[in-house]
Design a protein around this motif. Structure first.
Motif, mmCIF file in Angstrom:
data_model
loop_
_atom_site.group_PDB
_atom_site.id
_atom_site.type_symbol
_atom_site.label_atom_id
_atom_site.label_comp_id
_atom_site.label_asym_id
_atom_site.label_seq_id
_atom_site.Cartn_x
_atom_site.Cartn_y
_atom_site.Cartn_z
ATOM 1 N N ARG B 41 0.843 -1.188 0.000
ATOM 2 C CA ARG B 41 0.000 0.000 0.000
ATOM 3 C C ARG B 41 0.878 1.237 0.000
ATOM 4 N N GLN B 76 -5.418 -3.342 -6.947
ATOM 5 C CA GLN B 76 -6.586 -3.624 -6.104
ATOM 6 C C GLN B 76 -7.356 -2.365 -5.767
ATOM 7 N N SER B 77 -6.672 -1.237 -5.747
ATOM 8 C CA SER B 77 -7.295 0.057 -5.481
ATOM 9 C C SER B 77 -6.231 1.093 -5.837
ATOM 10 N N ASP B 79 -4.345 2.883 -4.293
ATOM 11 C CA ASP B 79 -3.129 2.871 -3.481
ATOM 12 C C ASP B 79 -2.855 1.487 -2.889
ATOM 13 N N GLU B 80 -3.321 0.450 -3.562
ATOM 14 C CA GLU B 80 -3.125 -0.891 -3.029
ATOM 15 C C GLU B 80 -2.870 -1.876 -4.168
#
Ligand code: ZN
Lengths: 123, 211
Positions: B41, B76-77, B79-80
């Motif tokens: 992250r 995944q997102s 910031d991930e």
């Protein structure tokens, strides 16, 4: 069921999302000086709009980010999706002209009647 | 009498099941446990140089993944990111990434034993996943290297397409699912593939899960 356009992931089914209440409610800055009534106002009181409503949603199974949405609560039409921190875009939404002429605020309270376009033109 | 003490051995969540196939190679379903899995992250521009140096991979665009022979990096997102690597590769990856990102505002977590991977391949892989998912899984809607976090029945999982539809044997999909949901999802996938002749999932040992 409807499809929601996540700002990060794109169009996904509603079942992937969690509703997170009214948007743009600022957390109080001087919380140590607030009365119980002011706390209650911040924590519990919401506008419960019938019609265009700014609300937060959470993409629970995908990016797991919050975002804002302008939704017509009477029709479930989604007018805009925008990120946290952004101002709601200007949109116009029509309430459906129902035969009962339901109230624009609250539910079942017909103290305020909505006129259909035809009625408005005739008056 | 001397007792023999052996080193602890990992047991995958689907150790009691065997890989299954539908007739005519329409669908193959198997588990691939113990891939190295690391969640990173942080801002992509902060993570990018370290990931590139350690794995040789570029950062994926939103809802995509990048891959080479040994690793795959899943978006995944914003910031991930989830980094997959070779079995038993996680200590090495953790050490290298932690050293590269020392002092930066990032989070690096080893989740190797948190998920397991179900691999679906074959011409009916898409239709089998469709029985459990609300995603648009048409070949135009979900393409190779694409990533989606979603629900399959009651189980949360991350879907990634790793093999092209045009390749021999059909497309390949991998579903990363939580350890404790893996048995449920395995049974649901075999159930969804019954229309293509998939036999019922029968455990090699333990109880039969009725669904
Ligand atoms: Zn999302």
């Amino acid at each position: 069921m409807f499809v929601i356009d996540c700002p990060n992931c794109g169009a996904r089914d509603q079942s992937e999302f969690t509703y997170a209440g009214e948007a743009h409610i600022a957390r109080p800055t001087d919380s140590e000086n607030m009365t119980d009534a002011e706390w209650a106002e911040f924590v519990f009181m919401r506008t419960n709009t019938k019609g265009l409503f700014a609300e937060r949603w959470w993409h629970a199974t995908g990016c797991r980010k919050f975002f804002n949405m302008l939704r017509n609560t009477a029709t479930d039409e989604i007018h805009a999706v925008y990120r946290i921190g952004e101002k709601p875009p200007k949109v116009t939404a029509d309430l459906p002209a129902t035969p009962a002429g339901e109230a624009s605020i609250g539910s079942g309270n017909d103290a305020v009647k909505i006129m259909t376009r035809d009625e408005e033109a005739a008056s | 009498m001397n007792a023999t003490v052996t080193a602890p051995v990992r047991r995958s969540p689907l150790a009691h099941r065997s890989a299954m196939s539908a007739p005519d190679d329409l669908l193959h379903l198997s588990e691939r446990a113990f891939d190295a899995k690391i969640v990173l992250r942080g801002l992509p521009e902060v993570l990018a140089p370290a990931i590139e140096k350690v794995t040789g991979l570029a950062m994926p665009e939103a809802t995509r993944s990048t891959a080479n022979d040994a690793h795959r990096l899943l978006w995944q997102s914003p910031d991930e990111f989830l980094l997959l690597g070779p079995v038993d590769g996680e200590p090495e990856l953790m050490t290298a990434l932690t050293a590269e990102l020392d002092g930066r505002h990032v989070q690096i977590v080893n989740v190797t034993d948190y998920h397991t991977t179900l691999v679906l391949s074959g011409p009916k892989a898409r239709e089998t996943l469709m029985t459990l998912s609300t995603l648009d899984l048409h070949p135009r809607g979900f393409t190779v290297d694409q990533v989606a976090g979603t629900t399959f029945g009651h189980a949360l999982g991350w879907l990634v397409q790793t093999g092209d539809d045009a390749a021999e044997g059909g497309p390949v999909f991998e579903v990363l699912v939580r350890w404790s949901h893996a048995d449920y999802l395995f049974c649901e996938l075999t159930h969804g593939a019954r229309a293509f002749g998939m036999p019922e999932a029968r455990p090699v040992s333990g109880e039969l899960m009725e669904i």
